[in-house]
Write a protein that holds these residues in place. Structure first.
Motif, mmCIF file in Angstrom:
data_model
loop_
_atom_site.group_PDB
_atom_site.id
_atom_site.type_symbol
_atom_site.label_atom_id
_atom_site.label_comp_id
_atom_site.label_asym_id
_atom_site.label_seq_id
_atom_site.Cartn_x
_atom_site.Cartn_y
_atom_site.Cartn_z
ATOM 1 N N GLY A 20 35.804 31.695 30.408
ATOM 2 C CA GLY A 20 34.903 32.026 31.510
ATOM 3 C C GLY A 20 33.586 31.314 31.351
ATOM 4 O O GLY A 20 33.067 31.210 30.245
ATOM 5 N N HIS A 21 33.083 30.778 32.475
ATOM 6 C CA HIS A 21 31.818 30.052 32.445
ATOM 7 C C HIS A 21 31.129 30.172 33.796
ATOM 8 O O HIS A 21 31.726 30.587 34.779
ATOM 9 N N LEU A 32 29.866 29.227 37.251
ATOM 10 C CA LEU A 32 30.426 28.344 38.266
ATOM 11 C C LEU A 32 29.570 27.086 38.391
ATOM 12 O O LEU A 32 28.363 27.159 38.566
ATOM 13 N N LYS A 68 28.163 34.279 39.584
ATOM 14 C CA LYS A 68 29.511 33.772 39.774
ATOM 15 C C LYS A 68 29.999 33.047 38.523
ATOM 16 O O LYS A 68 29.267 32.298 37.896
ATOM 17 N N THR A 69 31.264 33.309 38.200
ATOM 18 C CA THR A 69 31.886 32.678 37.037
ATOM 19 C C THR A 69 33.244 32.099 37.437
ATOM 20 O O THR A 69 33.767 32.396 38.506
ATOM 21 N N LYS A 70 33.777 31.319 36.555
ATOM 22 C CA LYS A 70 35.087 30.722 36.764
ATOM 23 C C LYS A 70 35.793 30.660 35.425
ATOM 24 O O LYS A 70 35.171 30.431 34.398
ATOM 25 N N LYS A 71 37.100 30.845 35.450
ATOM 26 C CA LYS A 71 37.914 30.679 34.255
ATOM 27 C C LYS A 71 38.668 29.369 34.391
ATOM 28 O O LYS A 71 39.107 29.013 35.465
ATOM 29 N N SER A 72 38.796 28.670 33.301
ATOM 30 C CA SER A 72 39.509 27.400 33.329
ATOM 31 C C SER A 72 41.011 27.656 33.381
ATOM 32 O O SER A 72 41.520 28.621 32.794
ATOM 33 N N LYS A 73 41.721 26.791 34.071
ATOM 34 C CA LYS A 73 43.180 26.918 34.097
ATOM 35 C C LYS A 73 43.782 26.430 32.802
ATOM 36 O O LYS A 73 44.946 26.621 32.534
#
Length: 140
Positions: free
Chosen positions: A68-69, A71, A132-137
């Protein structure tokens, strides 16, 4: 005699404790001084306002970035900053974060010594981030 031995042990432990406290305080204030010398610490709101016009770097290890990081952030672990520094533009602001602020302080000092002027650090780091965050695929 036993009382004298206990007193000496207690004094030695007290001295060790005081030395540890002084070392910890020294480290804390040195880190704070370094942060303030090379960067500006921003709260989450101000950090969010500026990230759209900046180079946002996550200095944590790649595995943490993948979990998680923020966005729009780019993974650039502190250990690889030297090798990847030529990918950064000194004319654009650099926004740094890690789990707290320790890696960001080191990164800011490194960049600041190499001519970067607009360096910003996320106060309290990713651990307190609520934006806002995003997880890498590509989870490792």
């Amino acid at each position: 005699m036993l009382f004298a031995a206990i007193s000496k042990s207690a004094i030695i432990l007290d001295v060790i404790f005081i030395v540890i406290i002084i070392a910890w305080l020294g480290s804390y204030f040195y880190g704070k001084w370094r942060r303030n010398r090379y960067a500006t610490v921003l709260d989450e709101e101000d950090f969010q306002k500026g990230i759209h016009k900046a180079q946002v770097l996550d200095l944590r290890p790649k595995e943490q970035f993948n979990r998680g990081h923020i966005l729009g952030a780019r993974s650039m672990p502190l250990a690889f900053l030297r090798q990847q520094m030529d990918e950064l533009r000194p004319d654009l602001p650099v926004y740094l974060y890690d789990e707290g602020m320790a890696l960001s302080t080191q990164g800011a000092a490194y960049l600041g010594k190499r001519g970067f002027k607009k360096i910003f650090i996320l106060k309290d780091g990713y651990s307190k981030w609520s934006g806002k965050t995003k997880k890498s695929k590509y989870n490792d």
